[in-house]
Each structure stands twice: as structure tokens, then as C-alpha cells.
Enzyme design. Structure first.
Site, mmCIF file in Angstrom:
data_model
loop_
_atom_site.group_PDB
_atom_site.id
_atom_site.type_symbol
_atom_site.label_atom_id
_atom_site.label_comp_id
_atom_site.label_asym_id
_atom_site.label_seq_id
_atom_site.Cartn_x
_atom_site.Cartn_y
_atom_site.Cartn_z
ATOM 1 N N LYS A 60 114.991 155.809 -9.485
ATOM 2 C CA LYS A 60 114.189 157.032 -9.384
ATOM 3 C C LYS A 60 113.299 156.956 -8.144
ATOM 4 C CE LYS A 60 110.626 159.568 -11.988
ATOM 5 N NZ LYS A 60 109.478 159.375 -11.085
ATOM 6 N N ASP A 96 114.171 165.534 -10.401
ATOM 7 C CA ASP A 96 112.952 166.049 -11.024
ATOM 8 C C ASP A 96 112.062 166.654 -9.941
ATOM 9 O OD1 ASP A 96 111.388 163.997 -9.804
ATOM 10 O OD2 ASP A 96 111.441 162.735 -11.583
ATOM 11 N N GLY A 97 111.016 167.359 -10.385
ATOM 12 C CA GLY A 97 110.077 167.945 -9.439
ATOM 13 C C GLY A 97 110.238 169.442 -9.258
ATOM 14 N N GLY A 98 109.274 170.209 -9.757
ATOM 15 C CA GLY A 98 109.203 171.627 -9.457
ATOM 16 C C GLY A 98 109.972 172.546 -10.371
ATOM 17 N N ILE A 99 110.665 172.007 -11.379
ATOM 18 C CA ILE A 99 111.426 172.867 -12.297
ATOM 19 C C ILE A 99 110.446 173.617 -13.197
ATOM 20 C CG2 ILE A 99 113.024 172.892 -14.245
ATOM 21 C CD1 ILE A 99 114.493 172.195 -11.753
ATOM 22 N N ARG A 100 110.466 174.952 -13.110
ATOM 23 C CA ARG A 100 109.577 175.769 -13.934
ATOM 24 C C ARG A 100 110.292 176.909 -14.658
ATOM 25 N NH1 ARG A 100 107.245 171.849 -12.923
ATOM 26 N NH2 ARG A 100 105.134 171.567 -12.060
ATOM 27 N N SER A 123 107.737 156.305 -20.200
ATOM 28 C CA SER A 123 107.058 155.679 -19.068
ATOM 29 C C SER A 123 106.542 154.289 -19.417
ATOM 30 C CB SER A 123 105.875 156.553 -18.637
ATOM 31 O OG SER A 123 105.062 155.891 -17.692
ATOM 32 N N TYR A 167 108.451 149.831 -13.861
ATOM 33 C CA TYR A 167 107.857 149.367 -12.608
ATOM 34 C C TYR A 167 108.070 147.856 -12.507
ATOM 35 C CZ TYR A 167 105.276 153.777 -12.084
ATOM 36 O OH TYR A 167 104.938 155.091 -11.922
ATOM 37 N N ARG A 186 103.078 162.966 -5.894
ATOM 38 C CA ARG A 186 101.900 162.118 -6.116
ATOM 39 C C ARG A 186 101.879 160.877 -5.239
ATOM 40 N NH1 ARG A 186 99.551 163.334 -11.197
ATOM 41 N NH2 ARG A 186 99.097 161.199 -11.848
ATOM 42 N N ARG A 215 95.249 160.042 -4.574
ATOM 43 C CA ARG A 215 95.053 161.296 -5.307
ATOM 44 C C ARG A 215 93.556 161.590 -5.314
ATOM 45 N NH1 ARG A 215 99.085 158.510 -9.662
ATOM 46 N NH2 ARG A 215 100.707 158.127 -8.106
ATOM 47 N N HIS A 235 108.082 161.775 -7.046
ATOM 48 C CA HIS A 235 107.003 161.428 -7.971
ATOM 49 C C HIS A 235 106.072 162.617 -8.207
ATOM 50 C CE1 HIS A 235 105.824 157.461 -9.755
ATOM 51 N NE2 HIS A 235 104.747 158.148 -10.091
ATOM 52 N N THR A 262 111.661 152.845 -10.989
ATOM 53 C CA THR A 262 110.923 153.678 -10.039
ATOM 54 C C THR A 262 110.674 152.872 -8.774
ATOM 55 O OG1 THR A 262 109.903 155.051 -11.721
ATOM 56 C CG2 THR A 262 108.752 154.872 -9.636
#
Length: 373
Positions: free
Chosen positions: A244, A299-303, A123, A147, A271, A182, A268, A173
Site C-alpha cells: 500500500k 484508495d483516496g477520494g472515493i465519495r 490498521s 507497519y 497525509r 499534519r 495515505h 504500508t
């Protein structure tokens, strides 16, 4: 090629009283061991957190259609992204401030990715510099998340630094012209702890008088960024450019037209814009639009490993995990991140075999259906 019966048995890194066997266990551990303000920062979603939570729930609406009697005695999880082979199609997404979770932060993350032979996207908002990260894992496969700032020279300098330090792609991004609201960060008056810095900008913002937002002066990001800036970025580097933050077929088509090499379907982590789609729900229309012209990731939510399988069945070339990496760091630094990746890979390999898939090429859309519930 690994016989399923010979799956590497993970050595326990857990306390004698506990056994961390899935990613949710690491989440519980991290919440118990982090200061509340730090936990709230990592866990935060925008506004009511609907999109953050739907990233997780959307996988539960997808069912697998397993095939039987397929001889899955040998399975192979290897994948290729941007021409580089990785051991499994699970990479590390860019997340900020790893030193809040573990003392040497992103350096441990980079070492874990190198050890597991997968991709780590560092990042811009790292608490270790791009040079420190590359020195920590000199043989690692790394991309860099960028960024664009109002002061374009800052972004240009970062591009040149990562190119000189062996990073293999720029991940631009595009979903943060402004930072999402947030609520807990506002309530907590979140600030980067004083002993930490956004190391990629060390010394650059020393004399600023503006209020800080996430470690840099407020209003530093450039909200005027638009599609023509892809050409500007291409003029700075020969590295592949991956965008992204794409969530629609219209933007996917524009990405292809502007000559980028990949898309990460991302919101994101929920977020930014609350009320947008879960990434797994947005994936199919983007894959259908791109038609293989460039690579599509998510990406996002992979568990779980079955989440990975579902994402690949719907057309993702690779998935990237964010918050779980932080939980692994909190648990045991580099070893904790390796444990997270090993658990996911073991689960993915088992899900593949139980669904009748011997390798990545056998995973396709026939494997999934959407629940009518």
C-alpha cells in the site's frame, strides 16, 4: 444478480429532522458531533493539504461515456479480490483510532464489513486488538495493515497473530518512513485520549520515556525499510502480501518483481507527501505497467458511486474508503458504517446501469474520458 428495480430500499437511520442521503451528509454530521481536535485528526492532510484535496477534485476531471440500450434490467456488482468474492468492489481502508469515533470502534467496523460481505483492512493503529476484531466478526473477510518498526520483533509478532486469527492478507504500508507534517495535529498537540490505547501494543510500551506520536513512542517506525524487506516479510508468512502506497510505474514494476500479490495505489489520504499525485491520476500508469500480473486496488477520494465506477474503468480491481467509514461510526457505529457502504453500493449500481454496464466485467477504459476543462 439483482434486478435494478428491486434495489434494497435503505431503512432510514436518520434523525426525524434530517436525511443523510450521501457521504457528504455524513461528513457534515461527523464534523458537528466530534470534538475539534478529533475531527482535525481524522480530516488532516500533510502541509497545505493539496494532495488530500486533489484526491477529491481529480474525479471531477473525469467524464463518463455512457452506452445506451444495453438491457440493464439485471445488474451484478459482485467482485473477486485475492480469490474471495465480495458483494461489491468497495472495501474498508485501514484507518486508526476508531474508538475515538464510536465506543467499540474497530469491532463495529468489522461487524459492518461482515454484514455487507466486503473486505475490511484493520490498521496496526487500531484501538481494538487484532484478536478483538476477529472475535467481533468471526466470519468476516479481513486483511491486516502492517507497519515495520525498528524493533522488527514487534512486526513479526503482529504477522503471526493476524495469521493465527484468520486474516487473509498482509497489507504492508510503504509510504511512512517518517510521519507527514499534519499542521492541525501539531497546533492541537494531538494525543490519543488517555482512556484509549493502540491495543495491538498493549503492555509493550508501558515503560518508555520518549515522547509519543500517535500513541506509540516517537521514532518507532523503521525508516530503513527497503525492497529487500519484502523477502523478509515473505519469510514470515504464507499470507498474500499487498503493498500500500505505490504511486509510480517504476515502483509498480519493482512490486511485481518482488513477488507481491497486489498493490494499493495510495497516497495515505494526502497525509504524507504533499504535492504527490491524486491516486486516480496515478492509477492508469500502474495498471498499464502491471498488465494483469497482480491485482491493483485504489484508495483516496472515493465519495460517490460514480467515483467507484471511474476507478474500476481505469483498472482498479476494488476501491477502499477511509474517512467516510469514520463518519459512519460517528453517526451510528456499525449501523452507520453499513449505511455508508449501502449508499455507495446503491450509487455504484445505479451509475453502472446508467452507463450501460450490467456487471463488473463490462466496465473498461472506453467508459471514461478526461475533461478538457
Amino acid at each position: 444478480m439483482i434486478p435494478l428495480r428491486n434495489l434494497k430500499k435503505r431503512s432510514s437511520l436518520c434523525d426525524p429532522e434530517m436525511s443523510l442521503v450521501c457521504l457528504s451528509d455524513f461528513e457534515v454530521y461527523a464534523k458537528e458531533h466530534l470534538p475539534k481536535t478529533t475531527w482535525d485528526y481524522y480530516a488532516a492532510g500533510a502541509d497545505e493539504c493539496c494532495t488530500r484535496d486533489d484526491n477529491l477534485m481529480a474525479y471531477k476531471r473525469i467524464r463518463l461515456r455512457p452506452r445506451m440500450l444495453r438491457d440493464v434490467s439485471v445488474t451484478d456488482t459482485r467482485a473477486t479480490i485475492q480469490g474471495m468474492e465480495i458483494s461489491f468492489p468497495i472495501g474498508i481502508a485501514p484507518t486508526a483510532f476508531h474508538c475515538m469515533a464510536w465506543h467499540d470502534g474497530e469491532m463495529s467496523t468489522a461487524r459492518a464489513a461482515e454484514a455487507m460481505n466486503t473486505c475490511y483492512i484493520a490498521s496496526t493503529y487500531s484501538t481494538c486488538s487484532v484478536e478483538e476484531i476477529s472475535a467481533a466478526a468471526p466470519n468476516g473477510f479481513r486483511w491486516f495493515q502492517l507497519y515495520v518498526y525498528r524493533n522488527r520483533k514487534l512486526s513479526e509478532q503482529l504477522v503471526h497473530r493476524v495469521e493465527a486469527n484468520g486474516y487473509k492478507a498482509i497489507v504492508l504500508t510503504v509510504d511512512v518512513p517518517y510521519t507527514g507534517k499534519r499542521r492541525n495535529d501539531i497546533r492541537n498537540n494531538f494525543k490519543l485520549p488517555p482512556h484509549l490505547k493502540v491495543k495491538n501494543f498493549d503492555g509493550i510500551f508501558e515503560d518508555h520515556t520518549e515522547a509519543e506520536v500517535y500513541g506509540v513512542p516517537a521514532n518507532s517506525l523503521d525508516p530503513s525499510i527497503c525492497w529487500k524487506d519484502i523477502y523478509w516479510l515473505q519469510s514470515l508468512t504464507r499470507l498474500p502480501i499487498i503493498i500500500k502506497g505505490i504511486l509510480t510505474k517504476e515502483d509498480a514494476e519493482l512490486a511485481v518483481e518482488h513477488g507481491v500479490q497486489g498493490i494499493i495505489v495510495s497516497n495515505h489520504g494526502g497525509r504524507q507527501l504533499d504535492g504527490g499525485p491524486a491516486t486516480i491520476d496515478a492509477l492508469s500508469e500502474i495498471v498499464d505497467t502491471v498488465q494483469g500480473r497482480i491485482e491493483v486496488y485504489l484508495d483516496g477520494g472515493i465519495r460517490t458511486g460514480s467515483d467507484v465506477l471511474k476507478a474500476l474503468a481505469l483498472g482498479a480491481k476494488c476501491v477502499f474508503i477511509g474517512r467516510p467509514v469514520v463518519w459512519g461510526l460517528v453517526y451510528k457505529g456499525e449501523e452507520g458504517v453499513k449505511e455508508i457502504l449501502q449508499i455507495l453500493n446503491d450509487e455504484f449500481r445505479l451509475s453502472m446501469a446508467l452507463a450501460g454496464c450490467r456487471n463488473i466485467s463490462e466496465i473498461n477504459r472506453n467508459l471514461v474520458q478526461f475533461s478538457k476543462l
